[in-house]
Design an enzyme around this catalytic site. Structure first.
Site, PDB file in Angstrom:
ATOM      1  N   GLY A  81      29.296  34.932  36.748  1.00  0.00           N
ATOM      2  CA  GLY A  81      29.298  34.458  38.133  1.00  0.00           C
ATOM      3  C   GLY A  81      28.643  35.444  39.078  1.00  0.00           C
ATOM      4  N   GLY A 112      28.232  35.879  45.878  1.00  0.00           N
ATOM      5  CA  GLY A 112      29.491  36.494  46.245  1.00  0.00           C
ATOM      6  C   GLY A 112      29.762  37.868  45.655  1.00  0.00           C
ATOM      7  N   ILE A 113      31.015  38.069  45.234  1.00  0.00           N
ATOM      8  CA  ILE A 113      31.434  39.375  44.716  1.00  0.00           C
ATOM      9  C   ILE A 113      30.667  39.721  43.448  1.00  0.00           C
ATOM     10  CG2 ILE A 113      33.381  40.760  43.928  1.00  0.00           C
ATOM     11  CD1 ILE A 113      35.228  38.880  45.460  1.00  0.00           C
ATOM     12  N   GLY A 114      30.420  38.723  42.603  1.00  0.00           N
ATOM     13  CA  GLY A 114      29.704  38.993  41.358  1.00  0.00           C
ATOM     14  C   GLY A 114      28.316  39.538  41.608  1.00  0.00           C
ATOM     15  N   SER A 167      43.581  37.039  41.244  1.00  0.00           N
ATOM     16  CA  SER A 167      43.750  36.865  42.690  1.00  0.00           C
ATOM     17  C   SER A 167      45.206  37.091  43.066  1.00  0.00           C
ATOM     18  CB  SER A 167      43.335  35.455  43.114  1.00  0.00           C
ATOM     19  OG  SER A 167      43.700  35.207  44.462  1.00  0.00           O
ATOM     20  N   TYR A 186      44.496  26.547  41.633  1.00  0.00           N
ATOM     21  CA  TYR A 186      43.786  27.832  41.635  1.00  0.00           C
ATOM     22  C   TYR A 186      44.746  28.976  41.311  1.00  0.00           C
ATOM     23  CZ  TYR A 186      41.197  31.864  43.388  1.00  0.00           C
ATOM     24  OH  TYR A 186      40.576  33.094  43.506  1.00  0.00           O
TER      25      TYR A 186
END
Length: 282
Positions: free
Chosen positions: A10, A14-16, A139, A165
């Site tokens: 991923g 974003g963060i990836g 998370s 989630y």
């Protein structure tokens, strides 16, 4: 630190993406992953220009499709003779219920089962590369889950987006802790983390737009720390939350819950080596 070969799933957003950028700037060989080849090629060119690195590579796979996850692992194994770090960063938040192949709800398929399957398929390569690390991105949302309605998994016929989630992240943390046990003595470690509340496409899907999170680079610092720091390399089965090692929720830390997710992950992915306890007899 010596150059490492690191897969960040991923990593086209974003963060990836920020993690791949940071690791590349440190001089590591970084394997990018995304599900859209056009976007992937664009990000690859962007990171090459930004970092000046010639040690970036791109792999494409849709994590909702288990055959593509297996194909990704096979392609990496055919291309590289070592893998020092696997960062299971890919994840989704689905505002509406969608179903992946096999009748599995999309959030659970991507956030939990794909991570289990990819780790299983790449573990032989990680073991040959030891010392090596598995870093699973979870998370703080997992702390909102008080109990699990096991009969609702994996299809989530009763669907609430945030709950689905959060349960997927309980599963990932529980799986990571359970995985650490057979990894003892192999030279491979497995840990999970919460990167912080970060402004990503996933967060915006949850809050319906807006910008209420920290920049992706802040989350990338946490992922990069677990992937490369000497101190993190000595921990196995731990959970890291933003700035420190801590305990996950009592649910995720429950050995029975860990075993239930382990068995579910093994059964739904056909991870034979983990489904057979004799495979890890010591």
């Amino acid at each position: 630190m010596a150059e490492q070969t690191i897969l960040v799933t991923g990593s086209t957003d974003g963060i990836g993406k920020a993690t791949a950028h940071a690791l590349s700037r440190q001089g590591h060989r970084v394997l990018l992953h995304g599900r859209d080849s056009g976007k992937g090629r664009k990000v690859l060119a962007e990171l090459e220009a930004a970092t000046g690195s010639d040690r970036l590579d791109l792999f494409i796979a849709d994590f909702s499709v288990q055959e593509q996850v297996r194909g990704l692992a096979e392609e990496i194994g055919e291309t590289y003779d070592r893998l020092d770090v696997l960062v299971n960063n890919a994840g989704v938040f689905m505002p509406e219920r969608e179903v992946a192949p096999g009748g599995i709800e999309m959030t659970f398929a991507v956030n939990f089962l794909a991570q289990v399957l990819l780790t299983h398929e790449l573990l032989p390569l990680l073991e040959r590369s030891a010392p090596a690390r598995i870093v699973n991105v979870a998370s703080i949302a997992h702390r909102s889950v008080g109990s699990i309605e096991w009969g609702n998994l994996p299809g989530f016929s009763r669907y609430e987006p945030y709950e689905a989630y959060a349960i997927s992240k309980v599963g990932l943390i529980a799986f990571t802790a359970r995985l650490a046990r057979p990894l003892e003595g192999t030279g491979v470690t497995a840990n999970s983390l919460h990167p912080g509340v970060i402004d990503t496409k996933l967060l915006r899907a949850y809050i319906h737009g807006g910008n209420e999170g920290a920049p992706p680079e802040q989350g990338a610092e946490v992922e990069t720390y677990l992937a490369t720091s000497p101190e993190a390399g000595t921990v196995n089965g731990g959970y890291f939350e933003e700035t420190r090692w801590t305990q996950p929720s009592s649910l995720a830390a429950d050995p029975e819950v860990q075993e239930r997710f382990w068995e579910m992950g093994s059964g739904l992915t056909g991870a034979v080596r983990w489904a057979d306890p004799k495979a890890y007899a010591r």
